[in-house]
Scaffold this active site. Structure first.
Site, PDB file in Angstrom:
ATOM      1  N   GLY A 219       2.664 -14.509   5.664  1.00  0.00           N
ATOM      2  CA  GLY A 219       2.723 -15.223   4.631  1.00  0.00           C
ATOM      3  C   GLY A 219       2.922 -16.178   4.370  1.00  0.00           C
ATOM      4  O   GLY A 219       3.137 -17.122   3.417  1.00  0.00           O
ATOM      5  N   THR A 256     -12.506  -5.838   9.126  1.00  0.00           N
ATOM      6  CA  THR A 256     -13.598  -7.958   8.647  1.00  0.00           C
ATOM      7  C   THR A 256     -12.261  -8.595   8.449  1.00  0.00           C
ATOM      8  O   THR A 256     -11.264  -8.613   7.731  1.00  0.00           O
ATOM      9  CB  THR A 256     -14.028  -7.823   7.641  1.00  0.00           C
ATOM     10  OG1 THR A 256     -15.126  -6.432   7.668  1.00  0.00           O
ATOM     11  CG2 THR A 256     -14.696  -9.181   6.977  1.00  0.00           C
ATOM     12  N   CYS A 347      19.866  -3.925  -5.795  1.00  0.00           N
ATOM     13  CA  CYS A 347      20.659  -3.245  -7.031  1.00  0.00           C
ATOM     14  C   CYS A 347      20.791  -1.889  -7.887  1.00  0.00           C
ATOM     15  O   CYS A 347      19.314  -1.824  -7.923  1.00  0.00           O
ATOM     16  CB  CYS A 347      20.821  -4.260  -8.004  1.00  0.00           C
ATOM     17  SG  CYS A 347      21.073  -5.520  -7.756  1.00  0.00           S
TER      18      CYS A 347
END
Length: 747
Positions: A219, A256, A347
């Site tokens: 998402g 849940t 980096c």
């Protein structure tokens, strides 16, 4: 409680790292809040509040089916793509083992440019489930597309094939139709996992019309919150839940459900499915934005090279490199200007490359300099215009600091002066400039920095006196040879670049004398630097390293000669003379004779002419360690924990800044300082001294920094300032503070 920090002008943020994560869409954020405060029911509850929550969950699942063209199969809500990948791999491996295909003859394939979550998951569960199959990467072409000829040879033994729809670093879009045709033609019973994280909202997916077995999604890569994702599982594909318990998601994923996250997905899916005006752009508009951003980038970097391009990419990812630049150079420059991009790889203080570009077979400089600029499919025209304007504004900064070669009049460029220290991995190169005489000397150059030196010399309009090497091994330094050619050095020189007609080099108020110091190699010299008649420093090559001594077991090395050279050199030094080496394996930048004796216990008796047997034994032990090292090292340096530096949290900054005589030391590079001045982050009354890391030792050398000064060191992230503080601590500075988290936490 500390007073809030009063800043000067604020610097707005231009965010162009959407492949890493995205802001939450306004409608999605509203849906999250609504679900958390109003529609907060548990979908497993049987009362009305729970029933409404269940209905909202199933509506989102239905929208996902419409969006993915998945009218059959399962859509399972997860915590994100990593969980979806793990679940898919476990499910496939359990089935593979149940079919008796365990063992090294069975192949588990993944694309060589896959996100690390895929191969790491394969390795982990292959061992844990005792499948013990052979895991092998599918090679890619220089375009980033999977090599279908190579895949064709691997498929007969393959039980699981893992590919991706679009690459997170390069944006390369795999030809899923061609892959499907090949996989099902040669090995129809192989399971097929396709990482679709970067595809949603950017390319069409009709999953039920394919034979893809597993497709994970995330998402937060498409304007949703972190911690929510979903997994498509083809009807009939084997499935084993990763998480069991209360039987949620029809027993396919217990726990849940994250209903606020699912509500956010509902808002995003609804927006994507709109047939009329939508916050999400058409593919045509996205390609237009890409063109605009590329135009702006090329104003800053005319020599920019794309590492992936049309027709092989989705439009929202631009992966590029610039000759002469490491990724960190560009990343720091853009970040100082408030533009958020990312490198092709993580980096660090070491020069690293992108494994994705390495797999594509691109040149090493492109891998080490890879930059990813990524925007989202909901970018607006105003956001694109702002991004292009901010990027274009950096062209002047790049020209001013000689980061790229231009036709700019050198007289309009601020004059450089003094000693510059450049690092490439553990290699150290030096540039000495006299602004008054407009002359320069380069010492111990390395090839990857050659173009940078040329740009500075030509951009500053300097006269180059010499390109010097402190030592040679079996061959001449190719970087020195190239620089002498490019910068038209015509005076006759010896093997190490010293002008044969001169016994010393005069560079304005600087004077350079050389002293023969063989031992690490047969041809070796130390250069003694005097300024206004006083000895200030010595360039000692690999004779003395910050924290160790040069090795003597390479061709031309001689332990007795090294010992004599050490004794000869130290007769010319003061205890606090700065010693600059050609390698720095512990990020110490510089040392002194006093420190060298303290850090290398045998050095003192060696200089006194005793302990020769112990010295030889130490050298032999050191040589054995170095010969077994995985990479070439010119000396053995013990990396030990540094003294702790006082850290200051941003909330306590005002109190510290009120301290009398405190100097704020900005150790960012000049181009970062020009792109984003500290006025954007700190009170305007603060006294700021700009001393980038490349100039830190010069500031000590010329007396600009004194050990008794109280200093607050700052940089972008707090890492370089911490490093600078450690260097200064070793040089006797005691009143040091480091701004923890750097100016990034003040923005």
């Amino acid at each position: 409680m500390s007073a809030p920090i009063q800043r000067g002008r604020t610097l707005s943020e231009v965010y162009l790292d959407n492949n890493a994560t995205t802001p939450v869409l306004a409608s999605a954020a509203a849906a999250v809040l609504q679900t958390m405060q109003q529609d907060f029911g548990n979908p497993s509850s049987s009362h009305s509040t729970g029933i409404k929550a269940k209905a909202a969950l199933e509506q989102t699942r239905s929208l996902a089916r419409l969006l993915l063209g998945a009218d059959n199969g399962d859509i399972i809500f997860t915590s994100g793509a990593t969980e979806g990948i793990q679940t898919s791999v476990i499910s496939a491996l359990q089935a593979i083992r149940a079919h008796g295909l365990a063992g090294p003859e069975t192949l588990l394939l993944y694309g060589a440019t896959e996100h690390k979550a895929v191969p790491e998951s394969l390795k982990h569960w292959n061992t844990l489930l005792q499948v013990n199959a052979t895991i092998e990467a599918i090679p890619v072409l220089d375009t980033g597309l999977l090599d279908l000829d190579a895949l064709k040879k691997l498929l007969p033994r393959a039980a699981l094939v893992c590919t991706m729809a679009a690459n997170n670093e390069t944006g390369v879009r795999q030809d899923l139709q061609a892959l499907e045709q090949l996989i099902r033609q040669i090995k129809p019973d192989a399971y097929w996992l396709v990482d679709c994280v970067q595809a949603l909202g950017k390319m069409s997916l009709q999953l039920a019309a394919t034979t893809i077995d597993y497709a994970p999604f995330s998402g937060h890569k498409l304007y949703g919150p972190k911690g929510i994702g979903f997994l498509y599982v083809r009807a009939g594909a084997p499935y084993r839940p990763l998480i069991t318990g209360g039987g949620q998601e029809g027993g396919l994923r217990s726990g849940t459900e994250n209903l606020p996250g699912i509500a956010a997905l509902n808002a995003i899916f609804s927006e994507l499915l709109k047939t009329g005006p939508s916050q999400f752009c058409s593919e045509e508009v996205l390609w237009h934005y890409r063109t605009e951003l590329l135009t702006a980038l090329k104003k800053v970097f005319p020599a920019l090279v794309l590492n992936s391009d049309a027709p092989f990419v989705i439009p929202t990812t631009i992966n590029f490199s610039v000759p002469g630049f490491f990724a960190k150079d560009i990343l720091d420059l853009f970040d100082a200007a408030g533009i958020r991009i990312s490198s092709g790889s993580a980096c660090s203080s070491k020069v690293t490359g992108s494994f994705v570009l390495d797999a594509m077979g691109l040149e090493r400089w492109r891998s080490e300099g890879a930059i990813r600029l990524s925007f989202g499919p909901a970018m607006t025209a105003a956001e694109c215009a702002e991004a292009c304007a901010r990027i274009s504004s950096l062209a002047a900064v790049v020209r001013e600091h000689c980061l790229v070669l231009t036709d700019t009049d050198p007289l309009n460029v601020p004059s450089a002066d003094g000693l510059y220290q450049f690092k490439y991995d553990a290699c150290c190169s030096y540039l000495l400039i006299c602004a008054k005489s407009r002359q320069a000397i380069i010492i111990d150059p390395v090839l990857p920095l050659a173009e940078r030196f040329v740009n500075i010399i030509q951009g500053q309009g300097l006269s180059l006196l010499a390109v010097l090497d402190t030592h040679l091994h079996q061959t001449t330094n190719q970087a020195s040879v190239l620089l002498r050619q490019l910068l038209a050095l015509t005076a006759q020189q010896d093997l190490l670049g010293w002008p044969v007609a001169l016994t010393e080099l005069q560079l304005g108020s600087y004077q350079l004398k050389r002293l023969a110091t063989p031992g690490h190699s047969e041809h070796a010299f130390s250069f003694l630097l005097h300024h206004q008649g006083k000895l200030k420093a010595a360039f000692v090559g690999d004779l003395i390293l910050p924290g160790g001594l040069g090795r003597t077991d390479m061709p031309g090395g001689n332990a007795a000669a090294l010992q004599q050279s050490l004794r000869t050199l130290t007769q010319h030094l003061y205890p606090d003379t700065l010693l600059f080496s050609s390698h720095d394996y512990a990020q110490r930048f510089v040392t002194t004779l006093e420190q060298a004796v303290r850090e290398t216990p045998l050095l003192e008796p060696i200089l006194a002419g005793s302990a020769l047997d112990a010295w030889q034994q130490t050298l032999n032990e050191q040589a054995l360690v170095l010969q077994q090292a995985s990479s070439h090292l010119c000396g053995l340096v013990e990396v030990s924990p540094q003294d702790a530096i006082a850290l200051v949290q941003p909330v306590a900054l005002m109190q510290l800044l009120a301290q009398q005589d405190l100097i704020v030391l900005d150790v960012r590079e000049p181009y970062e300082q020009s792109a984003g001045a500290l006025i954007h982050y700190l009170p305007t009354a603060a006294e700021v001294l700009q001393v980038p890391l490349s100039r830190l030792c010069n500031a000590v050398l010329d007396g600009k920094l004194q050990p008794e000064q109280p200093l607050l060191l700052v940089c972008r992230s707090g890492n370089r300032s911490l490093l600078a503080a450690r260097v200064l601590r070793r040089l006797g500075f005691s009143q040091l503070w480091n701004l923890q988290g750097g100016v990034a936490l003040l923005s």
